[in-house]
Design an enzyme around this catalytic site. Structure first.
Site, mmCIF file in Angstrom:
data_model
loop_
_atom_site.group_PDB
_atom_site.id
_atom_site.type_symbol
_atom_site.label_atom_id
_atom_site.label_comp_id
_atom_site.label_asym_id
_atom_site.label_seq_id
_atom_site.Cartn_x
_atom_site.Cartn_y
_atom_site.Cartn_z
ATOM 1 N N LYS A 136 -7.501 1.633 -2.898
ATOM 2 C CA LYS A 136 -7.161 1.259 -1.526
ATOM 3 C C LYS A 136 -7.343 2.460 -0.592
ATOM 4 C CE LYS A 136 -5.542 -1.216 1.939
ATOM 5 N NZ LYS A 136 -4.220 -1.831 2.101
ATOM 6 N N LYS B 59 0.210 5.459 8.371
ATOM 7 C CA LYS B 59 0.945 5.533 7.106
ATOM 8 C C LYS B 59 -0.046 5.639 5.947
ATOM 9 C CE LYS B 59 1.811 2.344 4.394
ATOM 10 N NZ LYS B 59 2.102 1.097 3.671
ATOM 11 N N THR C 199 0.876 -1.173 0.000
ATOM 12 C CA THR C 199 0.000 0.000 0.000
ATOM 13 C C THR C 199 0.913 1.223 0.000
ATOM 14 O OG1 THR C 199 -1.831 -1.085 1.141
ATOM 15 C CG2 THR C 199 -1.722 1.306 1.302
#
Lengths: 290, 290
Positions: free
Chosen positions: B175, B243, B100
């Site tokens: 995502k 993150k 990701t």
């Protein structure tokens, strides 16, 4: 389901009208009352039963008196006073309030009803107009177990899941948890869908893919596509959601719960109202993000 | 599933280790590489295949090179340079990044790979460690349709739903939508559960009742009870969520999307980190509400 009993239903709005209809369909003797009498007349024309001139008259002789109106003050005006429901109710009868209202009101009504030997249950519902029409509401109840046991078989006429949550007020408090969980969830969904649009993604494809995982929700599955389509003329109105969130935020002031995102989303709903969207579905939170 | 091919898997963390295992179990010839060599040795002892000394060595001769590491900089260090994957990859091979990471990185890698005739797919996953272990990940892919068509049958070894979302970066952007939808949703759930506690309700009974209606979500069904139990030593860590949210907020700065609640929830996650909860599951958002 229960043996047929004599019941009253006060408040024939989009929820109460079909709920009272289910009572009649299950064979109960229903007397209805509505602030605007024409609706009560129409209801009797459709379902039989009796229309009363006052809440007191409707409540007289009823084993169970149900009401479903707008807010705390509406409830008080229907229950109290010379023409109010309590004035007509007999010792041993049960007053069931399906209005989404404050927990304080529930405790106040429980105390007022007890003075004349009437039991009180606060019993807000979820499931919306569709749930009321198809008789599949979730009903969250606060009150005494004995009164709940007597009222539940009758509420089963329009309830899919009727649960005693605790003492007076516990039904309202549970409904508040429901609305708190929905408010931030819908805002998160709105931010995600709006972001997908700004990112140039196929928003419906994105929803289809992410609804299979940890982002899944009833709101994503039932409101995602209409949010993409900018369609909000259905569902649960922003004005009503703001009423409910006001109750949640007041209660949180009292019990010390922190509701930072709920409070923020309430403000975003004020923005939707300012855009003219008071009657839009709650999923219109995506509008101010456009 | 595909004909057996020669593949490389770079990065054997909690996700990559079982993902590479599924490739071996489906008969592919797998060469692995990991920054800490001991994990690669352990993987080969369990699954067969070959451990390489560098990413370049692992990638040499592979039709498909998969990687799953920590963040943008980790990806760059594995892909670029004399010992990086691209240096070993042949014209016509495909580089698939399951990390990701940012959409910018995906576009940068697609351009860098194209210079040597290598196709690139950004392919972040959702489904967590459990999804990686049971081979049921959702995989959101960005890139060219031709490369996707060749890589999909191999990704099906560990993917339940593998979908091409658009050009390079579209997997990462999808995502991001997923994480945006989750952040505010989990906060709303946390506020609801904490409120229920302050209100003196039976929190698990409340969740059981409201999860049947419009407040329902995967998070409510899978994280509600553990939030009530104050248990967070599992799942997706707060440090990783921060993150991911950092990537979302950066991208929103670029594309103009408004993320007021997502930005706020990112700050609440900073509070969880300050409480020592960097490794706790994302549902620990309820901690600062206590």
């Amino acid at each position: 389901m229960s043996e047929p009993v004599r019941v009253a239903f006060l408040g024939l709005g989009v929820m109460g009208y079909p709920m009272a209809g289910h009572l009649a369909a299950h064979g109960h003797q229903v007397t209805v009352w509505n602030r605007t009498a024409a609706k009560a007349t129409a209801w009797v024309a459709q379902h039989g039963g009796t229309a009363a001139a006052t809440a007191r008259e409707a409540a007289t002789g009823a084993a169970l008196v149900f009401l479903c109106v707008g807010n705390d003050d509406d409830v008080r005006s229907v229950v109290y006073g010379a023409d109010g429901a309590l004035a007509g109710m007999a010792d041993g009868a049960i007053l069931v309030d399906h209005t989404t209202a404050s927990a304080d009101l529930a405790r106040e009504l429980a105390a007022a009803a007890a003075k004349t030997g009437v039991a009180f249950l606060d019993a807000p519902v979820s499931g919306g107009q569709a749930g009321a029409q198809n008789g599949k509401l979730t009903i969250m109840v606060g009150g005494e177990a004995e009164a709940f046991a007597r009222a539940k078989p009758v509420m089963d006429c329009y309830g899919r899941a009727v649960t005693l949550m605790g003492p007076a007020g516990a039904g309202q408090l549970t409904k508040m948890v429901n609305q708190i969980c929905i408010a931030g969830l819908v805002q998160a969904l709105a931010e995600g869908i709006a972001f997908a649009g700004k990112a140039g993604l196929d928003q419906k494809l994105v929803l289809d893919v992410i609804s299979k995982g940890a982002a899944q929700s009833w709101q994503m599955e039932n409101r995602g596509t209409t949010m993409v389509d900018d369609t909000f003329n259905f569902g649960f109105a922003v004005d009503w959601m703001r009423k409910d969130l006001s109750i949640c935020l007041s209660e949180a002031r009292r019990n010390g719960a922190k509701l930072p995102v709920t409070a923020l989303v309430d403000q975003f709903y004020a923005q939707v109202q300012a855009l003219g969207g008071g009657r839009w579905d709650t999923s219109s939170l995506i509008k101010p993000l456009g």
